[in-house]
Design a protein around this motif. Structure first.
Motif, PDB file in Angstrom:
ATOM      1  N   GLU A 388      35.178  36.911  30.968  1.00  0.00           N
ATOM      2  CA  GLU A 388      35.548  35.945  32.025  1.00  0.00           C
ATOM      3  C   GLU A 388      37.047  36.011  32.256  1.00  0.00           C
ATOM      4  O   GLU A 388      37.524  36.007  33.392  1.00  0.00           O
ATOM      5  CB  GLU A 388      35.155  34.530  31.610  1.00  0.00           C
ATOM      6  N   ASP A 389      37.803  36.066  31.153  1.00  0.00           N
ATOM      7  CA  ASP A 389      39.260  36.167  31.268  1.00  0.00           C
ATOM      8  C   ASP A 389      39.664  37.449  31.986  1.00  0.00           C
ATOM      9  O   ASP A 389      40.616  37.461  32.754  1.00  0.00           O
ATOM     10  CB  ASP A 389      39.916  36.146  29.878  1.00  0.00           C
ATOM     11  N   LEU A 390      38.911  38.510  31.697  1.00  0.00           N
ATOM     12  CA  LEU A 390      39.228  39.779  32.358  1.00  0.00           C
ATOM     13  C   LEU A 390      39.126  39.626  33.878  1.00  0.00           C
ATOM     14  O   LEU A 390      39.942  40.177  34.615  1.00  0.00           O
ATOM     15  CB  LEU A 390      38.267  40.884  31.883  1.00  0.00           C
ATOM     16  N   GLY A 391      38.132  38.860  34.324  1.00  0.00           N
ATOM     17  CA  GLY A 391      38.007  38.608  35.758  1.00  0.00           C
ATOM     18  C   GLY A 391      39.298  37.999  36.287  1.00  0.00           C
ATOM     19  O   GLY A 391      39.822  38.403  37.332  1.00  0.00           O
ATOM     20  N   ARG A 392      39.846  37.035  35.523  1.00  0.00           N
ATOM     21  CA  ARG A 392      41.097  36.379  35.954  1.00  0.00           C
ATOM     22  C   ARG A 392      42.256  37.373  35.929  1.00  0.00           C
ATOM     23  O   ARG A 392      43.081  37.409  36.834  1.00  0.00           O
ATOM     24  CB  ARG A 392      41.408  35.185  35.054  1.00  0.00           C
ATOM     25  N   LEU A 393      42.314  38.177  34.860  1.00  0.00           N
ATOM     26  CA  LEU A 393      43.401  39.156  34.754  1.00  0.00           C
ATOM     27  C   LEU A 393      43.352  40.137  35.934  1.00  0.00           C
ATOM     28  O   LEU A 393      44.376  40.458  36.544  1.00  0.00           O
ATOM     29  CB  LEU A 393      43.306  39.910  33.421  1.00  0.00           C
ATOM     30  N   ARG A 394      42.134  40.585  36.250  1.00  0.00           N
ATOM     31  CA  ARG A 394      42.026  41.561  37.349  1.00  0.00           C
ATOM     32  C   ARG A 394      42.412  40.933  38.685  1.00  0.00           C
ATOM     33  O   ARG A 394      43.047  41.571  39.513  1.00  0.00           O
ATOM     34  CB  ARG A 394      40.609  42.132  37.397  1.00  0.00           C
ATOM     35  N   ASP A 395      42.043  39.659  38.881  1.00  0.00           N
ATOM     36  CA  ASP A 395      42.471  38.968  40.112  1.00  0.00           C
ATOM     37  C   ASP A 395      43.987  38.924  40.171  1.00  0.00           C
ATOM     38  O   ASP A 395      44.602  39.152  41.208  1.00  0.00           O
ATOM     39  CB  ASP A 395      41.954  37.518  40.131  1.00  0.00           C
ATOM     40  N   TRP A 396      44.559  38.575  39.024  1.00  0.00           N
ATOM     41  CA  TRP A 396      46.021  38.454  38.955  1.00  0.00           C
ATOM     42  C   TRP A 396      46.677  39.815  39.269  1.00  0.00           C
ATOM     43  O   TRP A 396      47.614  39.891  40.052  1.00  0.00           O
ATOM     44  CB  TRP A 396      46.415  37.956  37.558  1.00  0.00           C
ATOM     45  N   LEU A 397      46.152  40.889  38.661  1.00  0.00           N
ATOM     46  CA  LEU A 397      46.720  42.225  38.899  1.00  0.00           C
ATOM     47  C   LEU A 397      46.592  42.598  40.374  1.00  0.00           C
ATOM     48  O   LEU A 397      47.516  43.134  40.979  1.00  0.00           O
ATOM     49  CB  LEU A 397      46.006  43.274  38.035  1.00  0.00           C
ATOM     50  N   ARG A 398      45.432  42.269  40.942  1.00  0.00           N
ATOM     51  CA  ARG A 398      45.219  42.602  42.365  1.00  0.00           C
ATOM     52  C   ARG A 398      46.209  41.853  43.242  1.00  0.00           C
ATOM     53  O   ARG A 398      46.814  42.419  44.130  1.00  0.00           O
ATOM     54  CB  ARG A 398      43.779  42.221  42.745  1.00  0.00           C
ATOM     55  N   ARG A 399      46.379  40.567  42.943  1.00  0.00           N
ATOM     56  CA  ARG A 399      47.321  39.766  43.758  1.00  0.00           C
ATOM     57  C   ARG A 399      48.727  40.327  43.675  1.00  0.00           C
ATOM     58  O   ARG A 399      49.496  40.225  44.620  1.00  0.00           O
ATOM     59  CB  ARG A 399      47.339  38.309  43.271  1.00  0.00           C
ATOM     60  N   HIS A 400      49.083  40.917  42.536  1.00  0.00           N
ATOM     61  CA  HIS A 400      50.434  41.461  42.380  1.00  0.00           C
ATOM     62  C   HIS A 400      50.479  42.961  42.650  1.00  0.00           C
ATOM     63  O   HIS A 400      51.473  43.616  42.305  1.00  0.00           O
ATOM     64  CB  HIS A 400      50.959  41.153  40.966  1.00  0.00           C
ATOM     65  N   ALA A 401      49.433  43.456  43.279  1.00  0.00           N
ATOM     66  CA  ALA A 401      49.362  44.881  43.685  1.00  0.00           C
ATOM     67  C   ALA A 401      49.665  45.815  42.513  1.00  0.00           C
ATOM     68  O   ALA A 401      50.372  46.810  42.660  1.00  0.00           O
ATOM     69  CB  ALA A 401      50.311  45.150  44.855  1.00  0.00           C
ATOM     70  N   ILE A 402      49.144  45.465  41.317  1.00  0.00           N
ATOM     71  CA  ILE A 402      49.330  46.341  40.158  1.00  0.00           C
ATOM     72  C   ILE A 402      48.009  47.093  39.929  1.00  0.00           C
ATOM     73  O   ILE A 402      46.967  46.469  39.712  1.00  0.00           O
ATOM     74  CB  ILE A 402      49.705  45.531  38.901  1.00  0.00           C
ATOM     75  N   ALA A 403      48.084  48.426  40.045  1.00  0.00           N
ATOM     76  CA  ALA A 403      46.862  49.227  39.938  1.00  0.00           C
ATOM     77  C   ALA A 403      46.388  49.270  38.482  1.00  0.00           C
ATOM     78  O   ALA A 403      47.212  49.312  37.556  1.00  0.00           O
ATOM     79  CB  ALA A 403      47.137  50.642  40.425  1.00  0.00           C
ATOM     80  N   SER A 404      45.086  49.214  38.276  1.00  0.00           N
ATOM     81  CA  SER A 404      44.559  49.313  36.904  1.00  0.00           C
ATOM     82  C   SER A 404      43.217  50.029  36.954  1.00  0.00           C
ATOM     83  O   SER A 404      42.541  50.004  37.977  1.00  0.00           O
ATOM     84  CB  SER A 404      44.376  47.919  36.307  1.00  0.00           C
ATOM     85  N   ASP A 405      42.842  50.654  35.838  1.00  0.00           N
ATOM     86  CA  ASP A 405      41.528  51.309  35.759  1.00  0.00           C
ATOM     87  C   ASP A 405      40.526  50.301  35.231  1.00  0.00           C
ATOM     88  O   ASP A 405      40.750  49.695  34.184  1.00  0.00           O
ATOM     89  CB  ASP A 405      41.597  52.485  34.759  1.00  0.00           C
ATOM     90  N   ALA A 406      39.419  50.163  35.960  1.00  0.00           N
ATOM     91  CA  ALA A 406      38.476  49.103  35.602  1.00  0.00           C
ATOM     92  C   ALA A 406      37.789  49.356  34.261  1.00  0.00           C
ATOM     93  O   ALA A 406      37.626  48.434  33.463  1.00  0.00           O
ATOM     94  CB  ALA A 406      37.438  48.951  36.702  1.00  0.00           C
ATOM     95  N   LEU A 407      37.387  50.595  34.001  1.00  0.00           N
ATOM     96  CA  LEU A 407      36.587  50.817  32.792  1.00  0.00           C
ATOM     97  C   LEU A 407      37.357  50.527  31.496  1.00  0.00           C
ATOM     98  O   LEU A 407      36.855  49.788  30.646  1.00  0.00           O
ATOM     99  CB  LEU A 407      35.991  52.234  32.770  1.00  0.00           C
ATOM    100  N   PRO A 408      38.574  51.073  31.330  1.00  0.00           N
ATOM    101  CA  PRO A 408      39.269  50.775  30.060  1.00  0.00           C
ATOM    102  C   PRO A 408      39.484  49.276  29.856  1.00  0.00           C
ATOM    103  O   PRO A 408      39.269  48.772  28.742  1.00  0.00           O
ATOM    104  CB  PRO A 408      40.616  51.485  30.209  1.00  0.00           C
ATOM    105  N   LEU A 409      39.838  48.569  30.914  1.00  0.00           N
ATOM    106  CA  LEU A 409      40.051  47.124  30.742  1.00  0.00           C
ATOM    107  C   LEU A 409      38.726  46.434  30.384  1.00  0.00           C
ATOM    108  O   LEU A 409      38.688  45.531  29.537  1.00  0.00           O
ATOM    109  CB  LEU A 409      40.637  46.496  32.007  1.00  0.00           C
ATOM    110  N   GLY A 410      37.654  46.877  31.035  1.00  0.00           N
ATOM    111  CA  GLY A 410      36.339  46.307  30.731  1.00  0.00           C
ATOM    112  C   GLY A 410      35.983  46.541  29.267  1.00  0.00           C
ATOM    113  O   GLY A 410      35.472  45.647  28.587  1.00  0.00           O
TER     114      GLY A 410
END
Ligand code: CTP
Length: 562
Positions: A388-410
């Motif tokens: 659930e927190d990861l969902g928040r982190l990914r939203d936050w990264l998206r809002r700040h236009a910071i690219a991330s790979d979904a699988l490693p974070l998942g």
């Protein structure tokens, strides 16, 4: 072949009893798959019936044979029952029976009192889906060019003596009123010859996968085309890649994962636009129901569990009761040594990529699906919370236009709370190796300690805090964010938006003009200026110039000295 015994009923609408056969028997409670097959053969039965509280299930010879072929002859026969089969009274109307069959029931059981008298099966009741033309829908939803393309595919196939169909997700999405990005074409005939002919006519790049008898045509006219010969499949072991054999379009549809994907549209000039729906997928789609086509579908191909969750999230479909049992059985039968890590990883990548990815991982965790990665993996409350927190982190990264790979974070969220040995085995099961494996392993190992350190240093000067995080890959930072509390998370977020990008106001040219030499020393000076700026010791160019003069002058003098 035995003659089917049919009951007669002295009424105008004789009802269910007139349609049924009696070639069935109860499935003994402890019967194995092998026992059940023996019983069917010995008594020349068409099916067995299992009961469970108020639920009835039918055991079909095809399903039992499939189980035996997969090496499951010793499993309880009830495992392969098609549960939730409708039961009607002997006097139920023929219309009611046919409605159940049209909705995809493999058989309708007919009872008198509590006793099952017989069963009506689609083949016996001659129930076929009504002929539907999707032409008006194709004309309404597709751009003219795509429609022309479909017609030309159909005509080209016919010129080669073949028949082409649009299949799978394309048809499903069409029924949902959406337009698919890809077009899967199934060909009764030589798919590769058709692919070459289309490439010759339209250009684009053609890739032929000879082992699978499939081809991909991209960059020509219209969307990407995947072209394959219609086939049936045989699985020798749970999770292996199936052996394939050329077959009819009907066989090709019934081998598929879910009824909603077992759909085809005729592309031949005659009948162009007609829907083929042998598994009643359109009816399931209307009910938002996700239904496997036989009880061992997930055992044969456990990646379908991942696909199911993806379709649940993406299309708002819900697994029906029988399919949920199918998932439980497949998970119970894990591990799947024949299932490659690459295939598993590819499915996970597809699941975790969209915004709802973390929630899909939670759904998979609750199903127990990650047991397929490692027998000892347990999906804990903590893992659910981290996702659930990861969902928040990914939203936050998206809002700040910071690219991330979904699988490693998942994977960090999923495995962060597991014992390291189990986490490591899961990563290896996904065929991760080299740099990605090393990075994830480090992020998982160091995450909690790193988060503690960040929290402890939260009052240290900004330059010190930034130096803790600088040079670390986003996965390491995300590992600390996920494992840490508010203080650590605040530090990581601060670093990603401010600390990481902070720079001195002066540049290399300014320092050269002040007499600094090129090389590592110059980098060091710029870093010191950046740190002063981070710590609020300087805010203007002039202040930086003054500092730089102080640092450079003595050094330059020292160098000039004999
Ligand atoms: N399929 C299957 N079992 C799998 C994977 C795929 O039966 N493990 C079948 C499904 O019928 C699916 C088709 O192969 O419709 C093509 O697979 P894919 O391209 O992955 O799915 P799409 O149909 O294109 O649907 P989407 O990509 O939208 O999920």
């Amino acid at each position: 072949m035995m003659a089917l015994e049919r009951a007669t009923y002295p009424q105008v609408d004789p009802g269910a009893a007139a349609l049924m056969h009696r070639a069935l028997a109860p499935c003994p409670g402890r019967a194995t798959v092998r026992d059940a097959l023996r019983l069917l053969r010995r008594r020349r039965l068409r099916l067995l019936v299992a009961r469970e509280r108020n639920l009835a299930g039918v055991l079909l010879p095809g399903d039992l044979s499939r189980a035996r072929a997969l090496g499951l002859g010793g499993r309880p026969a009830r495992d392969v029952a098609r549960w939730g089969s409708p039961v009607v009274a002997a006097r139920a109307s023929e219309v009611a029976v046919r409605r159940h069959l049209l909705e995809g029931a493999p058989a309708v059981l007919v009872r008198e009192g509590r006793r099952i008298l017989g069963a009506v099966e689609p083949s016996i009741a001659a129930v076929g889906p009504p002929a539907i033309s999707l032409l008006p829908r194709l004309e309404r939803l597709l751009p003219r060019a795509t429609l022309d393309l479909l017609r030309r595919i159909g005509a080209s196939a016919e010129a080669l003596g073949a028949r082409a169909y649009a299949v799978g997700g394309f048809v499903r999405d069409l029924l949902l009123g959406r337009q698919a990005a890809e077009l899967d074409i199934a060909v009764e005939g030589d798919a590769l010859a058709l692919a070459r002919r289309l490439a010759g006519e339209w250009g684009g790049s053609l890739v032929i996968h000879r082992t699978f008898g499939t081809a991909t045509l991209e960059g020509g006219v219209g969307p990407r085309l995947d072209i394959a010969t219609t086939r049936r499949e045989r699985y020798g072991t749970p999770g292996c890649l199936p052996e394939v054999f050329p077959a009819s379009i009907e066989d090709d549809l019934v081998r598929r994962d879910f009824s909603v994907n077992a759909l085809a549209v005729v592309l031949a000039p005659r009948g162009f636009g007609d829907l083929l729906d042998p598994c009643r997928g359109a009816s399931d789609l209307a009910r938002r129901r996700l239904r496997i086509l036989h009880p061992l579908s997930f055992v044969e191909d456990p990646t379908r569990i991942f696909r199911a969750v993806r379709y649940q999230s993406r299309l708002g479909l819900t697994l029906d009761r029988g399919s949920r049992r199918g998932v439980r059985l497949a998970i119970e039968l894990a591990l799947y040594p024949a299932l490659s890590g690459q295939r598993l990883r590819a499915e996970l990548e597809l699941i975790v990529a969209p915004p709802e990815g973390p929630l899909s991982l939670i759904a998979l965790g609750r199903l127990g699906a990650f047991k397929i990665l490692d027998a000892e993996y347990r999906f804990s409350l903590l893992a659910a919370r981290r996702l659930e927190d990861l969902g928040r982190l990914r939203d936050w990264l998206r809002r700040h236009a910071i690219a991330s790979d979904a699988l490693p974070l998942g994977l960090l969220a999923l495995l962060g709370s597991s014992p390291p040995a189990i986490a490591q085995r899961c990563l290896k099961r996904l065929a991760l190796s080299g740099e990605p494996l090393t990075r994830l392993t480090a992020a998982l190992r160091d995450g909690p300690a790193f988060a503690l350190r960040l929290a402890r240093e939260r009052t240290a000067p900004a330059s010190v805090r930034a130096s803790l995080m600088r040079g670390r890959h986003l996965e390491r930072l995300a590992g600390a964010w996920l494992a840490g509390g508010a203080a650590a998370r605040g530090q990581v977020e601060w670093f990603l938006v401010e600390g990481r990008t902070a720079q001195a106001l002066l540049g290399g040219d300014d320092l050269l003009a002040l007499g600094a030499a090129r090389g590592p020393r110059m980098r060091e000076l710029l870093d010191r200026l950046r740190d002063c700026r981070l710590d609020g010791l300087t805010t203007t160019r002039e202040e930086e110039l003054a500092l730089a003069r102080q640092w450079i002058a003595p050094a330059a003098r020292a160098q000039a000295a004999p």
